[in-house]
Motif scaffolding. Structure first.
Motif, PDB file in Angstrom:
ATOM      1  N   THR A 257       0.842  -1.202   0.000  1.00  0.00           N
ATOM      2  CA  THR A 257       0.000   0.000   0.000  1.00  0.00           C
ATOM      3  C   THR A 257       0.872   1.245   0.000  1.00  0.00           C
ATOM      4  O   THR A 257       2.045   1.201   0.385  1.00  0.00           O
TER       5      THR A 257
ATOM      6  N   TRP B  36      -5.433   7.262   0.195  1.00  0.00           N
ATOM      7  CA  TRP B  36      -4.841   6.015  -0.295  1.00  0.00           C
ATOM      8  C   TRP B  36      -4.388   6.210  -1.731  1.00  0.00           C
ATOM      9  O   TRP B  36      -5.197   6.498  -2.613  1.00  0.00           O
TER      10      TRP B  36
ATOM     11  N   TRP C  69      -2.332   3.730  -3.228  1.00  0.00           N
ATOM     12  CA  TRP C  69      -2.073   2.430  -3.852  1.00  0.00           C
ATOM     13  C   TRP C  69      -2.463   1.334  -2.885  1.00  0.00           C
ATOM     14  O   TRP C  69      -2.179   1.423  -1.690  1.00  0.00           O
ATOM     15  N   SER C  70      -3.079   0.300  -3.384  1.00  0.00           N
ATOM     16  CA  SER C  70      -3.415  -0.861  -2.565  1.00  0.00           C
ATOM     17  C   SER C  70      -3.520  -2.080  -3.478  1.00  0.00           C
ATOM     18  O   SER C  70      -4.415  -2.162  -4.315  1.00  0.00           O
TER      19      SER C  70
ATOM     20  N   HIS D 149      -5.688  -5.350  -7.481  1.00  0.00           N
ATOM     21  CA  HIS D 149      -5.652  -3.915  -7.218  1.00  0.00           C
ATOM     22  C   HIS D 149      -7.047  -3.450  -6.829  1.00  0.00           C
ATOM     23  O   HIS D 149      -8.024  -3.861  -7.455  1.00  0.00           O
TER      24      HIS D 149
ATOM     25  N   ASN E  81      -7.763   3.437  -5.876  1.00  0.00           N
ATOM     26  CA  ASN E  81      -7.152   4.402  -4.963  1.00  0.00           C
ATOM     27  C   ASN E  81      -8.182   5.491  -4.665  1.00  0.00           C
ATOM     28  O   ASN E  81      -9.315   5.428  -5.150  1.00  0.00           O
TER      29      ASN E  81
ATOM     30  N   PRO F 206      -9.862   0.668  -0.166  1.00  0.00           N
ATOM     31  CA  PRO F 206      -8.602   0.546   0.570  1.00  0.00           C
ATOM     32  C   PRO F 206      -8.820   0.407   2.080  1.00  0.00           C
ATOM     33  O   PRO F 206      -8.058  -0.274   2.757  1.00  0.00           O
TER      34      PRO F 206
ATOM     35  N   GLY G  89      -7.314  -2.449   4.356  1.00  0.00           N
ATOM     36  CA  GLY G  89      -6.599  -2.149   5.598  1.00  0.00           C
ATOM     37  C   GLY G  89      -7.174  -2.871   6.800  1.00  0.00           C
ATOM     38  O   GLY G  89      -6.435  -3.348   7.670  1.00  0.00           O
TER      39      GLY G  89
END
Length: 180
Positions: free
Chosen positions: A64, A77, A79-80, A109, A112, A153, A157
């Protein structure tokens, strides 16, 4: 006297402790300014990342990028990506950008906070001061995280908070001067 902006804690401050390991990059240096390629206006390219020393029971990884300093009240966010096989210990520059060349098969993916899948480069508001971009690699004790490409995201998380068995992070910074 100028009032200093209080910086929010890094994103893992409230997570349970897990094993730490090492992540390095050819593109991001700890505490240093991001290169133009990792900036939205300069290239919007995900950085090279390489990691080692993760727990032997690792079954997959997630990566991330989070900006805790974004003026949103909830960070931003950038990138994840998750479900990277445990055999993958490096992503080349650009793996999270464009056509995802260099991203292993099966990696997932999520969007974002711009609403796009993939990496979104740094783009703090002009004059908002330096922002931290926290690149985190998570070692996961399961082959799949249990989320899908439609997850947010925040949901990723949440799952990582409970399924991560190790974590490595690298923090770069970027600032756009006022009047830019």
């Amino acid at each position: 006297m100028t009032e200093q902006k209080q910086r929010p804690p890094l994103p893992h401050a409230f997570h349970p402790p897990v094993a730490s390991f090492t992540v390095v990059s050819d593109d991001v240096s700890e505490g240093a300014r991001l290169k133009p390629d990792q900036v939205q206006a300069g290239g919007n390219t995900s950085p090279h990342l390489r990691w080692e020393g993760f727990p032997p029971e690792t079954r997959s990884f997630a990566v991330t990028c989070f900006d805790p300093d974004a003026p949103t009240g909830s960070g931003f966010w950038h990138w994840s990506v998750f479900d990277l096989p445990a055999s993958v210990t490096e992503l080349p520059a650009g793996a999270g950008s464009g056509d995802f060349t260099g991203l292993p098969e099966g990696a997932v993916h999520v969007r974002n906070d711009y609403g796009d899948r993939g990496f979104a480069g740094a783009a703090p508001p002009p004059g908002d001061g330096p922002h931290r971009y926290v690149f985190t690699v998570y070692a996961v004790g399961e082959e799949t995280l249990g989320a899908d490409a439609d997850a947010t995201p925040a949901v990723v998380g949440f799952n990582l908070r409970f399924k991560a068995i190790g974590r490595a992070q690298l923090v770069g910074e970027y600032e756009v001067p006022a009047g830019s």
